[in-house]
Design a protein around this motif. Structure first.
Motif, PDB file in Angstrom:
ATOM      1  N   TYR A   1     -29.150 -68.204  17.199  1.00 27.64           N
ATOM      2  CA  TYR A   1     -28.974 -68.462  18.449  1.00 27.64           C
ATOM      3  C   TYR A   1     -28.408 -67.099  19.215  1.00 27.64           C
ATOM      4  O   TYR A   1     -28.832 -66.893  20.285  1.00 27.64           O
ATOM      5  CB  TYR A   1     -27.867 -69.601  18.721  1.00 27.64           C
ATOM      6  CG  TYR A   1     -27.361 -69.700  20.047  1.00 27.64           C
ATOM      7  CD1 TYR A   1     -26.073 -69.115  20.425  1.00 27.64           C
ATOM      8  CD2 TYR A   1     -28.093 -70.561  20.818  1.00 27.64           C
ATOM      9  CE1 TYR A   1     -25.719 -69.490  21.709  1.00 27.64           C
ATOM     10  CE2 TYR A   1     -27.706 -70.686  22.130  1.00 27.64           C
ATOM     11  CZ  TYR A   1     -26.501 -70.047  22.517  1.00 27.64           C
ATOM     12  OH  TYR A   1     -25.993 -70.430  24.100  1.00 27.64           O
ATOM     13  N   GLU A   2     -27.936 -66.197  18.382  1.00 30.84           N
ATOM     14  CA  GLU A   2     -27.406 -64.839  18.740  1.00 30.84           C
ATOM     15  C   GLU A   2     -28.497 -64.126  19.235  1.00 30.84           C
ATOM     16  O   GLU A   2     -28.322 -63.269  19.767  1.00 30.84           O
ATOM     17  CB  GLU A   2     -26.427 -64.533  17.946  1.00 30.84           C
ATOM     18  CG  GLU A   2     -25.129 -64.874  18.017  1.00 30.84           C
ATOM     19  CD  GLU A   2     -24.132 -64.526  16.872  1.00 30.84           C
ATOM     20  OE1 GLU A   2     -24.515 -64.010  15.940  1.00 30.84           O
ATOM     21  OE2 GLU A   2     -22.985 -65.030  17.005  1.00 30.84           O
ATOM     22  N   GLN A   3     -29.637 -64.387  18.658  1.00 28.83           N
ATOM     23  CA  GLN A   3     -30.840 -63.521  18.884  1.00 28.83           C
ATOM     24  C   GLN A   3     -31.798 -64.215  19.776  1.00 28.83           C
ATOM     25  O   GLN A   3     -32.701 -63.486  20.226  1.00 28.83           O
ATOM     26  CB  GLN A   3     -31.532 -63.196  17.415  1.00 28.83           C
ATOM     27  CG  GLN A   3     -30.874 -62.479  16.490  1.00 28.83           C
ATOM     28  CD  GLN A   3     -31.461 -62.458  15.188  1.00 28.83           C
ATOM     29  OE1 GLN A   3     -31.734 -63.465  14.477  1.00 28.83           O
ATOM     30  NE2 GLN A   3     -31.965 -60.971  14.878  1.00 28.83           N
TER      31      GLN A   3
ATOM     32  N   GLY B   1     -31.655 -65.994  22.869  1.00 23.99           N
ATOM     33  CA  GLY B   1     -31.426 -65.370  24.233  1.00 23.99           C
ATOM     34  C   GLY B   1     -31.519 -66.781  25.323  1.00 23.99           C
ATOM     35  O   GLY B   1     -31.769 -66.469  26.419  1.00 23.99           O
ATOM     36  N   LEU B   2     -31.453 -68.072  24.980  1.00 21.56           N
ATOM     37  CA  LEU B   2     -31.702 -68.989  25.870  1.00 21.56           C
ATOM     38  C   LEU B   2     -30.230 -69.794  25.815  1.00 21.56           C
ATOM     39  O   LEU B   2     -29.553 -69.778  24.814  1.00 21.56           O
ATOM     40  CB  LEU B   2     -32.673 -70.116  25.235  1.00 21.56           C
ATOM     41  CG  LEU B   2     -34.041 -69.706  25.477  1.00 21.56           C
ATOM     42  CD1 LEU B   2     -35.098 -70.425  24.946  1.00 21.56           C
ATOM     43  CD2 LEU B   2     -34.370 -69.209  26.981  1.00 21.56           C
ATOM     44  N   PRO B   3     -29.766 -70.269  26.786  1.00 21.58           N
ATOM     45  CA  PRO B   3     -28.481 -70.946  26.919  1.00 21.58           C
ATOM     46  C   PRO B   3     -28.486 -72.101  26.192  1.00 21.58           C
ATOM     47  O   PRO B   3     -29.584 -72.977  26.278  1.00 21.58           O
ATOM     48  CB  PRO B   3     -28.329 -71.226  28.570  1.00 21.58           C
ATOM     49  CG  PRO B   3     -29.629 -71.090  29.069  1.00 21.58           C
ATOM     50  CD  PRO B   3     -30.532 -70.236  28.140  1.00 21.58           C
TER      51      PRO B   3
ATOM     52  N   ARG C   1     -38.241 -66.350  31.347  1.00 26.64           N
ATOM     53  CA  ARG C   1     -37.231 -66.154  30.366  1.00 26.64           C
ATOM     54  C   ARG C   1     -37.624 -66.690  29.234  1.00 26.64           C
ATOM     55  O   ARG C   1     -37.404 -66.290  28.009  1.00 26.64           O
ATOM     56  CB  ARG C   1     -35.801 -66.242  30.975  1.00 26.64           C
ATOM     57  CG  ARG C   1     -34.744 -66.180  29.990  1.00 26.64           C
ATOM     58  CD  ARG C   1     -34.380 -64.813  29.417  1.00 26.64           C
ATOM     59  NE  ARG C   1     -33.257 -64.514  28.598  1.00 26.64           N
ATOM     60  CZ  ARG C   1     -33.113 -63.557  28.051  1.00 26.64           C
ATOM     61  NH1 ARG C   1     -33.685 -62.404  28.225  1.00 26.64           N
ATOM     62  NH2 ARG C   1     -31.948 -63.432  27.243  1.00 26.64           N
TER      63      ARG C   1
ATOM     64  N   TRP D   1     -40.539 -65.203  27.442  1.00 28.62           N
ATOM     65  CA  TRP D   1     -40.339 -64.078  26.939  1.00 28.62           C
ATOM     66  C   TRP D   1     -39.573 -64.254  25.445  1.00 28.62           C
ATOM     67  O   TRP D   1     -40.005 -63.504  24.450  1.00 28.62           O
ATOM     68  CB  TRP D   1     -39.347 -63.211  27.818  1.00 28.62           C
ATOM     69  CG  TRP D   1     -39.097 -61.925  27.066  1.00 28.62           C
ATOM     70  CD1 TRP D   1     -39.773 -60.812  27.125  1.00 28.62           C
ATOM     71  CD2 TRP D   1     -37.989 -61.559  26.328  1.00 28.62           C
ATOM     72  NE1 TRP D   1     -39.239 -59.632  26.557  1.00 28.62           N
ATOM     73  CE2 TRP D   1     -37.904 -59.948  25.930  1.00 28.62           C
ATOM     74  CE3 TRP D   1     -36.855 -62.015  25.866  1.00 28.62           C
ATOM     75  CZ2 TRP D   1     -36.844 -59.477  25.239  1.00 28.62           C
ATOM     76  CZ3 TRP D   1     -35.791 -61.595  25.110  1.00 28.62           C
ATOM     77  CH2 TRP D   1     -35.950 -60.096  24.857  1.00 28.62           C
TER      78      TRP D   1
ATOM     79  N   HIS E   1     -25.760 -65.129  25.957  1.00 30.47           N
ATOM     80  CA  HIS E   1     -27.390 -65.373  25.654  1.00 30.47           C
ATOM     81  C   HIS E   1     -28.012 -64.535  26.810  1.00 30.47           C
ATOM     82  O   HIS E   1     -28.973 -64.011  26.449  1.00 30.47           O
ATOM     83  CB  HIS E   1     -27.639 -66.939  25.773  1.00 30.47           C
ATOM     84  CG  HIS E   1     -27.640 -67.162  27.099  1.00 30.47           C
ATOM     85  ND1 HIS E   1     -28.350 -67.113  28.162  1.00 30.47           N
ATOM     86  CD2 HIS E   1     -26.445 -67.855  27.545  1.00 30.47           C
ATOM     87  CE1 HIS E   1     -27.733 -67.959  29.404  1.00 30.47           C
ATOM     88  NE2 HIS E   1     -26.550 -68.409  28.901  1.00 30.47           N
ATOM     89  N   SER E   2     -27.423 -64.138  27.891  1.00 32.30           N
ATOM     90  CA  SER E   2     -28.180 -63.302  28.750  1.00 32.30           C
ATOM     91  C   SER E   2     -28.309 -61.855  28.868  1.00 32.30           C
ATOM     92  O   SER E   2     -28.973 -61.216  29.401  1.00 32.30           O
ATOM     93  CB  SER E   2     -27.264 -63.676  30.390  1.00 32.30           C
ATOM     94  OG  SER E   2     -25.861 -63.438  30.137  1.00 32.30           O
TER      95      SER E   2
ATOM     96  N   ILE F   1     -29.170 -60.816  25.924  1.00 30.04           N
ATOM     97  CA  ILE F   1     -30.045 -60.526  24.987  1.00 30.04           C
ATOM     98  C   ILE F   1     -31.420 -60.017  25.491  1.00 30.04           C
ATOM     99  O   ILE F   1     -31.975 -60.537  26.471  1.00 30.04           O
ATOM    100  CB  ILE F   1     -30.111 -61.620  24.101  1.00 30.04           C
ATOM    101  CG1 ILE F   1     -28.794 -61.966  23.375  1.00 30.04           C
ATOM    102  CG2 ILE F   1     -31.278 -61.365  22.789  1.00 30.04           C
ATOM    103  CD1 ILE F   1     -29.069 -63.412  22.586  1.00 30.04           C
ATOM    104  N   GLY F   2     -31.877 -58.884  24.999  1.00 25.94           N
ATOM    105  CA  GLY F   2     -33.169 -58.334  25.506  1.00 25.94           C
ATOM    106  C   GLY F   2     -32.947 -57.205  26.520  1.00 25.94           C
ATOM    107  O   GLY F   2     -33.967 -56.638  27.023  1.00 25.94           O
TER     108      GLY F   2
END
Lengths: 379, 239
Positions: free
Chosen positions: A123-125, A127-129, A162, A165, B167-168, B170-171
């Motif tokens: 989850y920490e990698q 990038g989605l809520p 998003r 991606w 999360h926002s 990341i990237g």
């Protein structure tokens, strides 16, 4: 001599409910259709023979795919339009490694909801809520839900881009999916087109019929007359255990596990660990009845299960109206499923059971057993 | 002993030497210079008043000579400088400093909108690459390079947020333009400045085909402070 653990241990739950198919608000439809991820089902028909049943169950067929897919497959417009948005319900479940308590699990529901139940690292990698899962250590598991049928799931929109991606960069590993596409109106499984580089293996529905003789069928009249007294509950539980044993006997064809009724308790046969169990259910002394067990293994959509269910529920009464006793229908859900009933979260502690059994009588009344493991939000 | 000292150059500074003549002559003049401006009324009034007031236990004349004569006594608290008088004084000095509120309002430390351009900072990135080349030298392996990078300056590095509790973030990828105690300001290729908190984030950048990872939680110091900081091992790299 007590050899059960003395410390408080996690308790699984069993819900008993009763109703009728012809009742005003049929609950059975809701129970079956809101439990999407099933992998096995069994029908138990006492006092019938295979010859009678064969023709009916020939109609139940299907297949599913076992395929390594990256998650970006579900975002391609073709897939969304063809399978998810249209009436064809696509369902799939995938897990990597240990299962829902240790690793990532991805599930696609029939209504287009893509559920990712991921570990903290993922989850920490990712990038989605997402939200923290209810089960498991605090903030060690997260659940990300993506609605593929939403209007915003179009290339060009920020949300879609998003997600795309993330699936192509941060979570691009391939999950081994068990996936099937079912026509929601007819309940027939249909083919899925996969992109070229993926090699799907099509696995047909495996159906097995067993016939057993010489089993003492318990008399369920006590259970049929429903009451809220403890005696009734005990009888119902006893019957549930009997059903499990009988099913095991059928599958393993092990002769010495015989459901024993109070009237006949044979000490000579007590050389197996299962033998200490005896049921207090009254039995029919006439042992000429044969029973049929049918079980099929497949990932099945709820709609096709309803179809199968109706077939089995009414078959016994239609065939032998005079001798029809009862019929039972059991469905097993995936232990690693992220949801159980009605989108409620489901976890795995010592086991992730989420299955149910319908026991029906010819007059359309039924008793429903719903079994849930410890970590479940539905209970 | 004194004769010995006198044999030496009399101009030498001797701690015990008597004061030179010109000082002695000036002593009287100095006394008159530093004398407090006395009002003639005070001069006549005060001695008589003080000696009359002193109680009979003490020698009035002695008290007057010891405590009052030739002394400046504060009879009242001095007037406090008013706030605007103080400000006027400060302004007259010429070095007027901005308060933190003023800095925030005037956005002194933020990159102005017309400068939020990725292409504008590419030369800075190249400069940083040269800096890193110098830093690493020709020899050394990844470990020694990493040790040097800990104290290095990252302004101009192309950073990516690899992991984050939020999360926002990341990237987010881009050239780092500002480093504060708790933040990295990064200009992305979409010409936007993203302020990414160091806490609960992991950054990575690529130098010479090697990827280095920085754990934001461990680097929450100002860039200048970091150069002199001794880093202690933290218990976990968990976010």
């Amino acid at each position: 001599m007590a050899y059960n653990p003395q410390f408080p241990h996690p308790k699984a739950k069993l819900f008993l409910s009763h109703s009728s198919f012809s009742a005003k608000n049929p609950r059975h439809q809701a129970i079956i259709s809101t439990h999407p991820f099933n992998h096995e089902a069994e029908v138990f028909l006492p006092n019938t023979s295979i010859k009678d049943i064969e023709k009916i169950f020939d109609g139940i067929s299907g297949f599913y795919y076992r395929v390594d897919l990256p998650l970006s497959f579900f975002l391609s417009q073709k897939v969304i339009n063809q399978y998810v948005r249209s009436g064809k319900v696509a369902m799939g479940l995938a897990r990597i490694g240990g299962g829902i308590d240790t690793d990532d699990v991805v599930a696609l529901e029939g209504n287009g909801n893509l559920i990712l139940s991921v570990t903290k690292d993922t989850y920490e990698q990712l990038g989605l809520p997402g939200k923290a899962a209810q089960f498991g250590p605090d903030k060690q598991r997260f659940v990300v839900q993506i609605d593929l049928t939403a209007k915003s799931m179009v290339p060009g929109k920020k949300g879609y881009d998003r997600i795309k991606w993330c699936f192509e960069n941060t979570l691009n590993k391939k999950f081994t999916f068990f996936i099937a596409s079912v026509n929601s109106s007819t309940g027939v499984t249909e083919e899925i087109e996969f992109p070229g580089e993926v090699e799907p293996s099509k696995i047909p529905l495996k159906r097995t019929l067993h016939e057993s003789r010489g089993i003492l069928i318990p008399d369920l009249n006590g259970i049929k007359t429903i009451s809220t007294e403890d005696e009734w509950k005990q009888e119902a539980l006893d019957f549930y255990e009997w059903l499990g044993l009988a099913s095991l006997r059928a599958r393993r064809s092990v002769r010495f596990i015989i459901p024993i009724a109070r009237a006949q308790f044979d000490r000579k046969r007590m050389h197996n660990t299962m033998d200490w169990l005896h049921t207090n259910l009254p039995s029919r002394t006439n042992s000429r009845y044969i029973t049929v067990y049918l079980y099929f293994t497949s990932i099945t959509a709820a709609s096709s299960l309803i179809l199968a269910y109706h077939i089995c529920a009414y078959s016994s009464q239609n065939l032998n109206p005079t001798h029809a006793l009862w019929a039972s229908f059991t469905v097993w859900g995936f232990q690693d499923s992220p949801i159980s009933w009605r989108h409620q979260e489901h976890g795995h502690l010592v086991s992730g059971e989420n299955h149910y059994t319908f026991v029906t009588w010819p007059d359309e009344t039924y008793v429903l057993y719903q079994q849930l493991g410890t970590l479940d939000a539905y209970s | 002993m004194s004769t010995d000292q006198q044999d030496r150059n009399p101009r030498d500074l001797n701690l015990y030497a008597p004061l030179p003549d010109y000082v002695r002559h000036q002593q009287a003049h100095a006394a008159s210079l530093s004398a407090v401006p006395l009002d003639p009324v005070t001069q006549t009034f005060v001695p008589g008043f003080v000696t009359a007031q002193v109680s009979s236990d003490y020698n009035a004349r002695q008290v007057y000579n010891a405590k009052v004569k030739d002394k400046v006594l504060m009879l009242d608290n001095p007037a406090k400088e008013s706030a605007d008088k103080k400000e006027r004084k400060q302004n007259r000095r010429g070095t007027r400093r901005m308060t933190a509120r003023e800095k925030r309002e005037k956005k002194v430390y933020e990159v102005p909108a017309d400068c939020q351009d990725y292409a504008l900072f590419i030369p800075l990135h190249n400069l940083w690459l040269q800096y890193v080349e110098e830093l690493f030298g020709r020899q050394g392996n990844a470990i020694t390079h990493a040790q040097k990078l800990v104290k290095a300056d990252y302004h101009g590095a192309i950073m990516t947020v690899v992991r984050s509790k939020c999360h926002s973030y990341i990237g987010v990828t881009g050239i780092m333009v500002q480093e504060t105690e708790n933040l990295f300001r990064i200009v992305t290729e979409q010409n936007r400045i993203k302020a990414v908190p160091k806490a609960a984030s992991v950054f990575s950048f690529k130098v010479r085909n090697e990827v280095y990872t920085i754990y934001g939680n461990h680097i929450r110091y100002r860039a200048a402070e970091r150069a002199a900081k001794k880093f202690k091992a933290k218990p976990t790299i968990d976010l």
